[in-house]
Scaffold this motif. Structure first.
Motif, mmCIF file in Angstrom:
data_model
loop_
_atom_site.group_PDB
_atom_site.id
_atom_site.type_symbol
_atom_site.label_atom_id
_atom_site.label_comp_id
_atom_site.label_asym_id
_atom_site.label_seq_id
_atom_site.Cartn_x
_atom_site.Cartn_y
_atom_site.Cartn_z
ATOM 1 N N ASN A 1 35.948 53.277 37.893
ATOM 2 C CA ASN A 1 36.091 52.231 36.672
ATOM 3 C C ASN A 1 37.615 51.983 36.752
ATOM 4 O O ASN A 1 37.756 51.096 36.667
ATOM 5 C CB ASN A 1 35.945 53.213 36.249
ATOM 6 C CG ASN A 1 33.676 52.584 35.877
ATOM 7 O OD1 ASN A 1 33.741 52.098 36.587
ATOM 8 N ND2 ASN A 1 33.779 53.671 34.574
ATOM 9 N N ILE B 1 38.126 49.113 39.090
ATOM 10 C CA ILE B 1 37.596 47.626 38.691
ATOM 11 C C ILE B 1 38.850 47.381 37.218
ATOM 12 O O ILE B 1 38.411 45.995 38.021
ATOM 13 C CB ILE B 1 36.219 47.976 38.455
ATOM 14 C CG1 ILE B 1 35.577 48.772 39.636
ATOM 15 C CG2 ILE B 1 35.793 47.130 37.808
ATOM 16 C CD1 ILE B 1 33.642 49.047 39.363
ATOM 17 N N TYR B 2 38.258 47.840 36.316
ATOM 18 C CA TYR B 2 39.255 47.273 35.664
ATOM 19 C C TYR B 2 40.252 47.229 36.021
ATOM 20 O O TYR B 2 40.732 46.094 35.249
ATOM 21 C CB TYR B 2 39.205 47.914 34.165
ATOM 22 C CG TYR B 2 37.122 48.382 34.048
ATOM 23 C CD1 TYR B 2 36.739 47.616 32.710
ATOM 24 C CD2 TYR B 2 36.823 49.837 33.500
ATOM 25 C CE1 TYR B 2 36.129 47.831 32.347
ATOM 26 C CE2 TYR B 2 35.549 49.332 33.365
ATOM 27 C CZ TYR B 2 34.706 48.468 32.702
ATOM 28 O OH TYR B 2 33.368 49.134 32.397
ATOM 29 N N THR C 1 32.937 42.065 35.051
ATOM 30 C CA THR C 1 33.178 43.587 35.100
ATOM 31 C C THR C 1 31.939 44.016 35.337
ATOM 32 O O THR C 1 32.065 45.425 35.121
ATOM 33 C CB THR C 1 34.415 43.323 33.791
ATOM 34 O OG1 THR C 1 35.334 42.343 34.530
ATOM 35 C CG2 THR C 1 35.060 45.037 34.454
ATOM 36 N N THR C 2 31.193 44.325 33.599
ATOM 37 C CA THR C 2 30.241 45.103 32.983
ATOM 38 C C THR C 2 29.331 45.667 34.227
ATOM 39 O O THR C 2 28.344 46.315 35.070
ATOM 40 C CB THR C 2 29.894 43.965 31.896
ATOM 41 O OG1 THR C 2 30.612 44.496 30.764
ATOM 42 C CG2 THR C 2 28.660 45.362 31.679
ATOM 43 N N ARG D 1 40.837 43.576 37.859
ATOM 44 C CA ARG D 1 40.235 42.285 36.595
ATOM 45 C C ARG D 1 41.397 41.735 36.316
ATOM 46 O O ARG D 1 41.270 40.856 35.565
ATOM 47 C CB ARG D 1 39.303 42.598 35.646
ATOM 48 C CG ARG D 1 37.830 43.448 37.175
ATOM 49 C CD ARG D 1 36.755 42.479 37.325
ATOM 50 N NE ARG D 1 36.654 40.978 36.646
ATOM 51 C CZ ARG D 1 35.886 39.943 36.642
ATOM 52 N NH1 ARG D 1 35.662 39.673 38.551
ATOM 53 N NH2 ARG D 1 35.575 38.849 36.859
ATOM 54 N N ARG D 2 42.718 42.618 35.788
ATOM 55 C CA ARG D 2 43.209 42.102 35.401
ATOM 56 C C ARG D 2 44.274 41.618 35.857
ATOM 57 O O ARG D 2 44.811 41.986 36.643
ATOM 58 C CB ARG D 2 43.864 43.621 34.273
ATOM 59 C CG ARG D 2 43.266 44.109 33.134
ATOM 60 C CD ARG D 2 43.466 43.851 32.398
ATOM 61 N NE ARG D 2 44.005 43.360 31.528
ATOM 62 C CZ ARG D 2 45.387 43.716 30.913
ATOM 63 N NH1 ARG D 2 45.026 44.298 29.653
ATOM 64 N NH2 ARG D 2 45.900 43.244 30.404
ATOM 65 N N VAL E 1 30.756 47.208 37.149
ATOM 66 C CA VAL E 1 30.359 48.565 37.210
ATOM 67 C C VAL E 1 28.976 49.030 37.078
ATOM 68 O O VAL E 1 29.009 50.226 37.863
ATOM 69 C CB VAL E 1 30.937 48.468 35.645
ATOM 70 C CG1 VAL E 1 30.077 50.291 35.147
ATOM 71 C CG2 VAL E 1 32.368 48.540 35.535
ATOM 72 N N LYS F 1 34.094 36.961 32.275
ATOM 73 C CA LYS F 1 35.128 37.638 33.077
ATOM 74 C C LYS F 1 34.119 38.883 32.891
ATOM 75 O O LYS F 1 34.030 39.947 33.272
ATOM 76 C CB LYS F 1 36.519 37.931 32.867
ATOM 77 C CG LYS F 1 37.177 38.560 33.465
ATOM 78 C CD LYS F 1 38.698 38.221 33.367
ATOM 79 C CE LYS F 1 39.713 39.291 34.512
ATOM 80 N NZ LYS F 1 40.822 38.742 34.783
#
Length: 124
Positions: free
Chosen positions: A101, A104-105, A47-48, A108-109, A51, A43
């Motif tokens: 950003n 995106i972060y 995510t990286t 992902r949660r 980004v 994961k």
């Protein structure tokens, strides 16, 4: 007698039945794996990657344009004019990664997505 809880650094007496000394550095038993750690690493890598792709998409057009203009000007082959609006749009794309950003972060949660869904259902 009393024991030391390695996880929290606290002591307990032998009378308490819930005391378990856990060592987070211990290796899994034979045949046992750590799928949670693998899932988290996957994961994080995804995510990286997202980004990084957003960053590249935002900066590549203006960077390539600058290189073409610089090299073309040096050798005298650039004969075209780029409208100022195109240059402004390309330079304003540089703000995209900073704006994307947090989205995106947060996206992902799972807990944040669940709360957004709950709020959306209240509004609609």
């Amino acid at each position: 007698s009393s024991g030391i809880n390695a996880e929290y650094g606290t002591t307990t007496t032998a009378d308490s039945n819930d005391f378990k000394c856990t060592n987070s550095d211990s290796k899994p038993a034979r045949g046992e794996s750590r799928p949670v750690r693998h899932e988290k690493a996957t994961k994080a890598a995804m995510t990286t990657s997202v980004v990084l792709i957003v960053f590249l998409l935002a900066w590549m057009p203006s960077t390539l344009l600058e290189i073409v203009m610089l090299v073309g000007h040096k050798i005298g082959t650039v004969q075209f004019r780029i409208p100022i609006i195109v240059i402004q749009i390309l330079h304003n794309l540089h703000y995209l990664p900073s704006a994307a950003n947090p989205i995106i972060y947060a996206g992902r949660r799972r807990i944040i997505l669940e709360e957004i869904e709950r709020l959306w259902k209240c509004w609609v």
